[in-house]
Design a protein around this motif. Structure first.
Motif, mmCIF file in Angstrom:
data_model
loop_
_atom_site.group_PDB
_atom_site.id
_atom_site.type_symbol
_atom_site.label_atom_id
_atom_site.label_comp_id
_atom_site.label_asym_id
_atom_site.label_seq_id
_atom_site.Cartn_x
_atom_site.Cartn_y
_atom_site.Cartn_z
ATOM 1 N N ASP A 1 0.816 -1.223 0.000
ATOM 2 C CA ASP A 1 0.000 0.000 0.000
ATOM 3 C C ASP A 1 0.848 1.271 0.000
ATOM 4 O O ASP A 1 0.311 2.379 0.071
ATOM 5 C CB ASP A 1 -0.969 0.009 1.189
ATOM 6 C CG ASP A 1 -0.257 -0.127 2.525
ATOM 7 O OD1 ASP A 1 1.005 -0.094 2.542
ATOM 8 O OD2 ASP A 1 -0.946 -0.275 3.546
ATOM 9 N N GLY A 2 2.183 1.134 -0.072
ATOM 10 C CA GLY A 2 3.065 2.295 -0.136
ATOM 11 C C GLY A 2 3.232 3.046 1.167
ATOM 12 O O GLY A 2 3.902 4.084 1.222
ATOM 13 N N GLU A 3 2.648 2.511 2.261
ATOM 14 C CA GLU A 3 2.662 3.206 3.540
ATOM 15 C C GLU A 3 4.069 3.282 4.133
ATOM 16 O O GLU A 3 4.464 4.293 4.708
ATOM 17 C CB GLU A 3 1.712 2.508 4.515
ATOM 18 C CG GLU A 3 1.408 3.304 5.771
ATOM 19 C CD GLU A 3 0.489 4.491 5.513
ATOM 20 O OE1 GLU A 3 0.230 5.239 6.458
ATOM 21 O OE2 GLU A 3 0.034 4.662 4.364
ATOM 22 N N CYS B 1 10.197 4.115 7.007
ATOM 23 C CA CYS B 1 9.897 2.894 7.763
ATOM 24 C C CYS B 1 10.308 1.664 6.958
ATOM 25 O O CYS B 1 10.752 0.664 7.535
ATOM 26 C CB CYS B 1 8.410 2.831 8.097
ATOM 27 S SG CYS B 1 7.941 3.843 9.514
ATOM 28 N N GLN B 2 10.168 1.727 5.657
ATOM 29 C CA GLN B 2 10.574 0.586 4.844
ATOM 30 C C GLN B 2 12.065 0.303 5.012
ATOM 31 O O GLN B 2 12.480 -0.840 5.202
ATOM 32 C CB GLN B 2 10.263 0.841 3.367
ATOM 33 C CG GLN B 2 10.584 -0.375 2.487
ATOM 34 C CD GLN B 2 10.343 -0.093 1.019
ATOM 35 O OE1 GLN B 2 10.688 0.982 0.525
ATOM 36 N NE2 GLN B 2 9.765 -1.054 0.320
ATOM 37 N N VAL B 3 12.865 1.362 4.965
ATOM 38 C CA VAL B 3 14.313 1.212 5.108
ATOM 39 C C VAL B 3 14.676 0.673 6.487
ATOM 40 O O VAL B 3 15.451 -0.280 6.618
ATOM 41 C CB VAL B 3 15.016 2.565 4.868
ATOM 42 C CG1 VAL B 3 16.490 2.483 5.263
ATOM 43 C CG2 VAL B 3 14.884 2.975 3.414
ATOM 44 N N LEU B 4 14.102 1.261 7.533
ATOM 45 C CA LEU B 4 14.483 0.883 8.891
ATOM 46 C C LEU B 4 13.995 -0.516 9.263
ATOM 47 O O LEU B 4 14.728 -1.286 9.893
ATOM 48 C CB LEU B 4 13.965 1.914 9.890
ATOM 49 C CG LEU B 4 14.635 3.289 9.819
ATOM 50 C CD1 LEU B 4 14.061 4.221 10.884
ATOM 51 C CD2 LEU B 4 16.148 3.172 9.984
ATOM 52 N N ILE B 5 12.764 -0.851 8.903
ATOM 53 C CA ILE B 5 12.261 -2.189 9.235
ATOM 54 C C ILE B 5 13.090 -3.237 8.508
ATOM 55 O O ILE B 5 13.469 -4.265 9.090
ATOM 56 C CB ILE B 5 10.768 -2.340 8.878
ATOM 57 C CG1 ILE B 5 9.919 -1.442 9.773
ATOM 58 C CG2 ILE B 5 10.323 -3.802 9.040
ATOM 59 C CD1 ILE B 5 8.437 -1.447 9.415
ATOM 60 N N ARG B 6 13.414 -2.979 7.238
ATOM 61 C CA ARG B 6 14.228 -3.922 6.482
ATOM 62 C C ARG B 6 15.588 -4.125 7.148
ATOM 63 O O ARG B 6 16.067 -5.250 7.286
ATOM 64 C CB ARG B 6 14.435 -3.412 5.060
ATOM 65 C CG ARG B 6 15.260 -4.359 4.184
ATOM 66 C CD ARG B 6 15.757 -3.671 2.941
ATOM 67 N NE ARG B 6 14.667 -3.204 2.104
ATOM 68 C CZ ARG B 6 14.590 -1.990 1.576
ATOM 69 N NH1 ARG B 6 15.522 -1.097 1.839
ATOM 70 N NH2 ARG B 6 13.582 -1.673 0.790
ATOM 71 N N ARG B 7 16.187 -3.043 7.617
ATOM 72 C CA ARG B 7 17.523 -3.140 8.211
ATOM 73 C C ARG B 7 17.500 -3.708 9.619
ATOM 74 O O ARG B 7 18.522 -4.224 10.098
ATOM 75 C CB ARG B 7 18.167 -1.745 8.238
ATOM 76 C CG ARG B 7 18.350 -1.115 6.870
ATOM 77 C CD ARG B 7 19.377 -1.824 6.026
ATOM 78 N NE ARG B 7 20.701 -1.694 6.571
ATOM 79 C CZ ARG B 7 21.468 -0.620 6.384
ATOM 80 N NH1 ARG B 7 21.029 0.388 5.636
ATOM 81 N NH2 ARG B 7 22.672 -0.560 6.922
ATOM 82 N N PRO C 1 4.127 0.370 14.924
ATOM 83 C CA PRO C 1 2.684 0.156 14.737
ATOM 84 C C PRO C 1 2.373 -0.474 13.384
ATOM 85 O O PRO C 1 1.450 -1.299 13.289
ATOM 86 C CB PRO C 1 2.121 1.580 14.841
ATOM 87 C CG PRO C 1 3.083 2.310 15.717
ATOM 88 C CD PRO C 1 4.426 1.758 15.340
ATOM 89 N N GLN C 2 3.117 -0.109 12.348
ATOM 90 C CA GLN C 2 2.920 -0.715 11.032
ATOM 91 C C GLN C 2 3.292 -2.193 11.057
ATOM 92 O O GLN C 2 2.587 -3.042 10.499
ATOM 93 C CB GLN C 2 3.764 0.020 9.978
ATOM 94 C CG GLN C 2 3.403 1.469 9.774
ATOM 95 C CD GLN C 2 1.994 1.638 9.223
ATOM 96 O OE1 GLN C 2 1.553 0.889 8.357
ATOM 97 N NE2 GLN C 2 1.274 2.628 9.733
ATOM 98 N N LEU C 3 4.401 -2.499 11.714
ATOM 99 C CA LEU C 3 4.850 -3.889 11.814
ATOM 100 C C LEU C 3 3.867 -4.721 12.619
ATOM 101 O O LEU C 3 3.553 -5.858 12.257
ATOM 102 C CB LEU C 3 6.237 -3.920 12.470
ATOM 103 C CG LEU C 3 6.970 -5.260 12.523
ATOM 104 C CD1 LEU C 3 7.168 -5.835 11.131
ATOM 105 C CD2 LEU C 3 8.316 -5.084 13.218
#
Length: 220
Positions: free
Chosen positions: A154-156, A170-176, A208-210
């Motif tokens: 959803d691009g969030e 958030c995409q970068v940090l969660i991935r790392r 919260p997204q995770l």
């Protein structure tokens, strides 16, 4: 039954563990059992709780450890042994150890900031999975989470970023931060941002997204 005999009682958690572990990994039945266990453990009130900035993140790491080592020893030396302790005792022991590790890391970071001439230590030896060799097969929970982060349907995750830093999303940090995770100290050096800024943003915006994803998939 004599007066000194006590009726046998069944621990609902242990019964559910036995039922859950009868099913092979990656099956719907195994995942359903883990979800029920999560709810029972939280509802029991026996889970260790403290108010530290990194508690929620450590709890997520601990729950991953629980899922991977309850029925089979995937990342730990041994799986959970009901003859040695209650499952809540086993889980709390690991949780407290990881919280202690994070407290040590926080103190270490303070010492490093005081001594600015010292380089940041990139060896994140106190983190969750660095103590263990990576399993040959990526656990389904971790694999599913990685796919979600990478595709960001959803691009969030790409939309949410630190103010003034569209590259730190958030995409970068969660991935790392997924196992094998990159330390906050290393990310601080890479993005030229304080650890507190990165970790606070992660806790308030990314976790919260995770968590929402985990609940939607039945991981939590």
């Amino acid at each position: 039954m004599t007066n000194d005999q006590q009726p046998m009682t069944t621990d609902p958690l242990q019964s559910l563990i036995e039922e859950t572990c009868r099913h092979p990994p990656q099956t719907v039945e195994r995942q359903r059992g883990l979800t029920q266990l999560y709810r029972l453990i939280v509802k029991s009130g026996k889970l260790w709780r403290e108010y530290t900035p990194y508690y929620e993140e450590v709890w997520q790491q601990t729950w991953l450890y629980f899922c991977l080592n309850l029925c089979e020893a995937t990342t730990a030396k041994d799986k959970y042994d009901p003859d040695r302790s209650l499952v809540t005792t086993w889980l709390n022991f690991y949780l407290k150890q990881r919280l202690k590790d994070r407290a040590i890391k926080a103190q270490s970071l303070t010492n490093q900031m005081v001594s600015a001439s010292q380089s940041v230590d990139d060896d994140d030896t106190l983190t969750f999975l660095d103590r263990f060799e990576a399993p040959r097969d990526i656990p389904p929970i971790l694999q599913g989470t990685r796919e979600w982060v990478e595709t960001d349907p959803d691009g969030e995750l790409q939309r949410i970023h630190i103010r003034g830093r569209k590259d730190v999303t958030c995409q970068v940090l969660i991935r790392r931060r997924l196992p094998p995770e990159t330390s906050w100290e290393e990310l601080s050096v890479e993005f030229k941002l304080p650890v507190s800024t990165l970790s606070t943003f992660y806790q308030r915006k990314c976790m919260p997204q995770l968590r929402k994803f985990g609940e939607s998939e039945g991981y939590l």
